[in-house]
Design an enzyme around this catalytic site. Sequence first.
Site, PDB file in Angstrom:
ATOM      1  CD  GLU A  33      -2.842  -1.007   2.430  1.00  8.54           C
ATOM      2  OE1 GLU A  33      -3.828  -0.349   2.434  1.00  8.54           O
ATOM      3  OE2 GLU A  33      -2.464  -1.791   3.367  1.00  8.54           O
ATOM      4  CG  PHE A  34       4.834   3.432   1.935  1.00  7.86           C
ATOM      5  CD1 PHE A  34       4.520   4.181   3.237  1.00  7.86           C
ATOM      6  CD2 PHE A  34       5.896   3.422   1.386  1.00  7.86           C
ATOM      7  CE1 PHE A  34       5.578   5.464   3.326  1.00  7.86           C
ATOM      8  CE2 PHE A  34       6.746   4.557   1.247  1.00  7.86           C
ATOM      9  CZ  PHE A  34       6.602   5.509   2.246  1.00  7.86           C
ATOM     10  CG  ASP A  35       6.436   0.227  -1.873  1.00  9.38           C
ATOM     11  OD1 ASP A  35       6.986   0.795  -1.290  1.00  9.38           O
ATOM     12  OD2 ASP A  35       6.862  -1.219  -2.017  1.00  9.38           O
ATOM     13  CG  ASP A 114      30.555   3.832  18.508  1.00  8.37           C
ATOM     14  OD1 ASP A 114      31.004   5.007  18.390  1.00  8.37           O
ATOM     15  OD2 ASP A 114      31.344   2.889  18.578  1.00  8.37           O
ATOM     16  CD  GLU A 170      26.510  10.246  17.389  1.00  3.51           C
ATOM     17  OE1 GLU A 170      27.179   9.474  16.795  1.00  3.51           O
ATOM     18  OE2 GLU A 170      27.106  11.239  17.772  1.00  3.51           O
ATOM     19  CE1 TYR A 222      23.891  14.659  20.741  1.00  2.00           C
ATOM     20  CE2 TYR A 222      23.775  12.584  19.684  1.00  2.00           C
ATOM     21  CZ  TYR A 222      24.430  14.002  19.842  1.00  2.00           C
ATOM     22  OH  TYR A 222      25.441  14.142  19.429  1.00  2.00           O
TER      23      TYR A 222
END
Length: 690
Positions: A33-35, A114, A170, A222
């Site tokens: 549906e999204f595509d 990280d 990050e 953040y």
Amino acid sequence: MEIKKQIETLRAELRQYNYEYYVQDNASVSDFEFDKKLEQLKALEASHPEFADLSSPSLRVGGEITKNFKTVKHINRMYSLDNSYDENDLKDWETRNRKIVDGDIQYVCELKYDGASISLHYEQGKFVQAVTRGDGSQGDDVTANVRTIKSVPLQLQGDNIPEKFEIRGEIVLPWDGFHKMNEEREEQGLELYRNPRNTASGSLKLQDSSVVASRPLECLLYQLVGDNLPFETQYAGLEAARSWGFKVPQESELVSGVDGVLDYVQKWDERRKDLPYETDGVVIKINSLRQQEELGFTAKAPRWAMAYKFSAEQVSTILEEITYQVGRTGAITPVANLQPVEISGTTVKRASLHNADQIERLDIRVNDTVHVEKGGEIIPKIVAVDLLQRPDYSEPTTYATHCPECNTALERKAGEAQHFCPNDIGCPPQIKGRIQHFISRKAMDIDGIGSETVDQLVEAGMINNYADLYDLTADDILPLERMAQKSAENLVQGVEASKQVEFERVLFALGIRYVGETVAKKLAHHYNSMDKLMAMPASDDSESDDLFSSVDDGSAFAKAEKIQELIAIPEIGERIAESVVDFITDEKHREIIGRLKHHGLNMKLSEKQLEGQTDILASKSIVVSGVFEMSRTDLKKLIEKNGGKVSSSISSKTDYLIRGEKMGPSKLEKAEKLGVEMISEAEFLELIAN
């Protein structure tokens, strides 16, 4: 207008689906549906380009090619964090904070993911730019690539969104996505990626944004940065960012005191292996933004935040050889060459041994079995020797006595940990290192030349110091390997453009030992010119070229007087002062500086920099506390511009306390007890105006 409304409706639906799937991890429609809706939107946009919008979900597929990433100066500097490894570090940090700010202190604990640090810029609720951390002062514009990351909202939702702001975070690669990418590479017979962090960081600099779009990158946010933000605490800022559509990790917690911080650390040190992302510690921030502002920053890091690193992974291996590296200042660093071993996802072959004292303290020897860990899981280091595994034929390590590069006898000054090679103009690594420092971003920022080119130029005998760069022509450079006409012209143009760099950065670029960015700026603004800095007490103090020609460097009296003159400058200690005097009285250095001046580099502050600069507050120590009409940052700049020193805590040496609204009672009490003169913001402005 019906088409426009249809396009806007599709965009709104797709943004909501993206938010639910990539931020909330809760898909409300199927991929099919999204595509289907996405293809419908792309078709409408293609046939109606007049309704183009950079925040459209259709642009996430990428396709833009970026050959050269533009360097962008950060509006607000991206600082690094001070690190803590045990409970005592945190207690000392809290003690320092309580001396400066009043009232209770709450902390926000956040996991330290990280990845690759990024700053996202938004205007009118729309994503406009993404800039890498770079050196903290400037980074690379990677907007086209970041636009393809599904968890980065292109259009914000909700209320109270500032007109313009930055949000830091990050770019990470989740473990599942990392393993899937490696499975695909293994099937294709390609070399596997070493770890998620490096893969995420490398993705941001790919030239084809469609390749970035194909990678399962995520952006975890953040920290909000900007003026007039609609909240008063870090935790409220996280909640606001989450409501606007940003992916803010749910693991953040508000705690009280160091005990609460340590409980959080212990909990996540155990649970972190179950997280979908790579993480190496906890970031602790003071919750109150007012208290953050009051604490301010050091030259490198915020005083109101601390990174607590988890215990590093430790492994054993064999030390095969000890070699010695020569730094750009001549500092000698012993290096342990190890039998390759894997630590935290990377293969480690070398580790720093720091200095002779460290080798002696641990009794480190060749062929020893050593315990290696990554300090903060970044830099490998030897932490212990397994004496039970030591061979019978083992002999104690004898530290190098001569430079491994130029064979000059090494020196070690009293009170210093490292040995040094004094041959600063004849030792190849020092020559190359000084030039590489000179051309670096924070110094002269010379485009068109990198470390490899520096190596070629030095090895070809074309340059021997950084002043030689300004004698080069394109024809001189062309014979170098892999050097085309355009590259040669760019190098010469980059060198020429560096003549516009302001004096404080020129001073930093000279590479005087112990003179970093902050000290260089302080010296530049104290003396205003290189002539005045180089003038010895016995010399004529006028600004003339004679100051560059000769100095009686045998005069112990003149040197001692100059050292005392420098020490009198706030925050300039004896070691820095001695290093500066050694540099400016050395005939070779004076000659090089004279050549730089002749080539037209800025050897004094510009009129614009000097504008409004006075010594009205010279030698005055001033504390700023409370809330003011102008920003605290601007107030501190005014103090420094008028010769004063901004101090964070009140003492008997404090000359003035600039008192604002909501000033804490303990500061007031201490100021009254010590008899410190208190003035208002208006009185301070009147003082410097008169």
